[in-house]
Design an enzyme around this catalytic site. Sequence first.
Site, PDB file in Angstrom:
ATOM      1  N   LYS A  11       0.924  -1.243  -0.153  1.00 51.78           N
ATOM      2  CA  LYS A  11      -0.159   0.091   0.002  1.00 51.78           C
ATOM      3  C   LYS A  11       0.728   1.377  -0.002  1.00 51.78           C
ATOM      4  O   LYS A  11       2.073   1.283   0.139  1.00 51.78           O
ATOM      5  CB  LYS A  11      -0.879  -0.098   1.223  1.00 51.78           C
ATOM      6  N   TYR A  51     -12.740  -2.237  -3.057  1.00 51.48           N
ATOM      7  CA  TYR A  51     -13.082  -2.303  -1.888  1.00 51.48           C
ATOM      8  C   TYR A  51     -14.536  -2.106  -1.773  1.00 51.48           C
ATOM      9  O   TYR A  51     -15.171  -1.824  -0.740  1.00 51.48           O
ATOM     10  CB  TYR A  51     -12.541  -1.092  -1.123  1.00 51.48           C
ATOM     11  N   PHE A  59     -14.743   3.766   7.705  1.00 55.30           N
ATOM     12  CA  PHE A  59     -13.443   4.188   7.196  1.00 55.30           C
ATOM     13  C   PHE A  59     -13.402   4.082   5.749  1.00 55.30           C
ATOM     14  O   PHE A  59     -12.247   3.994   5.124  1.00 55.30           O
ATOM     15  CB  PHE A  59     -12.488   3.006   7.993  1.00 55.30           C
ATOM     16  N   ARG A  87      -1.637 -14.127   4.139  1.00 53.59           N
ATOM     17  CA  ARG A  87      -2.535 -13.444   5.185  1.00 53.59           C
ATOM     18  C   ARG A  87      -1.622 -13.603   6.373  1.00 53.59           C
ATOM     19  O   ARG A  87      -1.830 -12.963   7.379  1.00 53.59           O
ATOM     20  CB  ARG A  87      -3.582 -13.830   5.200  1.00 53.59           C
ATOM     21  N   THR A  93      -5.540  -7.176  10.712  1.00 55.71           N
ATOM     22  CA  THR A  93      -5.485  -5.715  10.263  1.00 55.71           C
ATOM     23  C   THR A  93      -5.079  -4.758  11.059  1.00 55.71           C
ATOM     24  O   THR A  93      -4.624  -3.789  10.528  1.00 55.71           O
ATOM     25  CB  THR A  93      -7.125  -5.809  10.166  1.00 55.71           C
ATOM     26  N   ARG A 104       2.864  -6.534   9.310  1.00 55.67           N
ATOM     27  CA  ARG A 104       2.055  -5.615  10.019  1.00 55.67           C
ATOM     28  C   ARG A 104       2.475  -5.256  11.218  1.00 55.67           C
ATOM     29  O   ARG A 104       2.603  -4.185  12.004  1.00 55.67           O
ATOM     30  CB  ARG A 104       0.544  -5.680  10.094  1.00 55.67           C
ATOM     31  N   ASN A 118      -1.768   0.068   7.063  1.00 58.38           N
ATOM     32  CA  ASN A 118      -1.145  -1.434   7.344  1.00 58.38           C
ATOM     33  C   ASN A 118      -0.319  -2.116   6.385  1.00 58.38           C
ATOM     34  O   ASN A 118      -0.108  -3.060   6.353  1.00 58.38           O
ATOM     35  CB  ASN A 118      -2.318  -2.175   8.108  1.00 58.38           C
ATOM     36  N   HIS A 121      -1.983  -5.287   1.566  1.00 57.32           N
ATOM     37  CA  HIS A 121      -3.216  -6.237   1.473  1.00 57.32           C
ATOM     38  C   HIS A 121      -2.940  -7.649   0.778  1.00 57.32           C
ATOM     39  O   HIS A 121      -2.082  -7.812   0.070  1.00 57.32           O
ATOM     40  CB  HIS A 121      -4.049  -5.322   0.037  1.00 57.32           C
ATOM     41  N   GLU A 132      -9.716  -9.808  -7.502  1.00 59.69           N
ATOM     42  CA  GLU A 132      -9.079  -8.642  -7.427  1.00 59.69           C
ATOM     43  C   GLU A 132      -7.821  -8.576  -8.360  1.00 59.69           C
ATOM     44  O   GLU A 132      -7.386  -7.647  -8.981  1.00 59.69           O
ATOM     45  CB  GLU A 132      -8.373  -8.602  -5.955  1.00 59.69           C
TER      46      GLU A 132
HETATM   47  P1  IDP Z   1      -7.556  -6.558   5.536  1.00 57.18           P
HETATM   48  O1  IDP Z   1      -6.954  -5.690   4.939  1.00 57.18           O
HETATM   49  O2  IDP Z   1      -6.805  -7.201   6.774  1.00 57.18           O
HETATM   50  O3  IDP Z   1      -8.142  -7.822   4.822  1.00 57.18           O
HETATM   51  P2  IDP Z   1     -10.324  -5.415   5.851  1.00 57.18           P
HETATM   52  O4  IDP Z   1     -11.232  -5.715   6.802  1.00 57.18           O
HETATM   53  O5  IDP Z   1     -10.678  -6.122   4.383  1.00 57.18           O
HETATM   54  O6  IDP Z   1      -8.760  -5.771   6.442  1.00 57.18           O
HETATM   55  O7  IDP Z   1     -10.217  -3.977   5.424  1.00 57.18           O
HETATM   56  C1  IDP Z   1      -9.475  -3.009   4.452  1.00 57.18           C
HETATM   57  C2  IDP Z   1      -8.785  -2.347   5.056  1.00 57.18           C
HETATM   58  O8  IDP Z   1      -9.495  -1.097   5.728  1.00 57.18           O
HETATM   59  C3  IDP Z   1      -7.664  -2.564   6.044  1.00 57.18           C
HETATM   60  O9  IDP Z   1      -6.439  -3.220   5.644  1.00 57.18           O
HETATM   61  C4  IDP Z   1      -7.325  -1.263   6.819  1.00 57.18           C
HETATM   62  O10 IDP Z   1      -6.533  -0.690   5.863  1.00 57.18           O
HETATM   63  C5  IDP Z   1      -8.524  -0.588   6.745  1.00 57.18           C
HETATM   64  N1  IDP Z   1      -9.561  -1.074   7.825  1.00 57.18           N
HETATM   65  C6  IDP Z   1     -10.254  -2.081   8.139  1.00 57.18           C
HETATM   66  N2  IDP Z   1     -10.957  -2.023   9.154  1.00 57.18           N
HETATM   67  C7  IDP Z   1     -10.880  -0.878   9.849  1.00 57.18           C
HETATM   68  C8  IDP Z   1     -11.163  -0.213  11.061  1.00 57.18           C
HETATM   69  O11 IDP Z   1     -11.847  -0.646  11.918  1.00 57.18           O
HETATM   70  N3  IDP Z   1     -10.701   1.157  11.092  1.00 57.18           N
HETATM   71  C9  IDP Z   1      -9.726   1.771  10.346  1.00 57.18           C
HETATM   72  N4  IDP Z   1      -9.423   1.377   9.207  1.00 57.18           N
HETATM   73  C10 IDP Z   1      -9.754  -0.085   8.813  1.00 57.18           C
HETATM   74 MG    MG Z   2      -9.680  -7.577   3.186  1.00 60.94          MG
END
Ligand code: IDP
Ligand code: MG
Length: 137
Positions: A11, A51, A59, A87, A93, A104, A118, A121, A132
């Site tokens: 990212k 997304y 968010f 993963r 996350t 991370r 973070n 992805h 994707e």
């Molecule tokens: P992932 O990247 O671990 O699969 P997802 O739930 O798919 O997580 O969320 C996509 C992205 O959105 C995350 O990587 C993070 O950058 C952001 N994100 C997800 N949940 C939150 C949250 O609760 N607060 C702030 N940012 C979030």
């Molecule tokens: Mg995700």
Amino acid sequence: MPTEETLVLVKPDGVARGLTGEILARIERKGYSLVDLRLVEPSRERLAKHYAEHEGKPFYEPLLEFMMSGPSVAIRLTGDRVIEGFRSLAGTTDPTSAAPGTIRGDLGRDWGLKVQQNLVHGSDSQESAARELSIWF
Ligand code: IDP
Ligand code: MG
């Protein structure tokens, strides 16, 4: 079972902090193979597709803004069980609580923003990976 593919993104925070090499090194040391790799400055449309599952969440807008703040490195990665394996390398996350030893957990932190920056992805299922990969490649 056939070899899997997944989409990995370094990212904008990872690229801006100069961590692309470190992240690629971890992926390569784990033993997965790079099939394709490119630097991308994605449009809002591309990110909205990527997304789509998060539309409407608090968010979501900050996430799209963050992902448009600079280039990402998109990687087509292959290997048996690579979706689960990447993963696991990435960690959970929230970088504050992501396990040490993960990308991370070792390299990320909370910056007090509306979206968690973070670093990476990784697709979360075979269906997501196929969808994707077609968005980014
Ligand atoms: P992932 O990247 O671990 O699969 P997802 O739930 O798919 O997580 O969320 C996509 C992205 O959105 C995350 O990587 C993070 O950058 C952001 N994100 C997800 N949940 C939150 C949250 O609760 N607060 C702030 N940012 C979030
Ligand atoms: Mg995700």
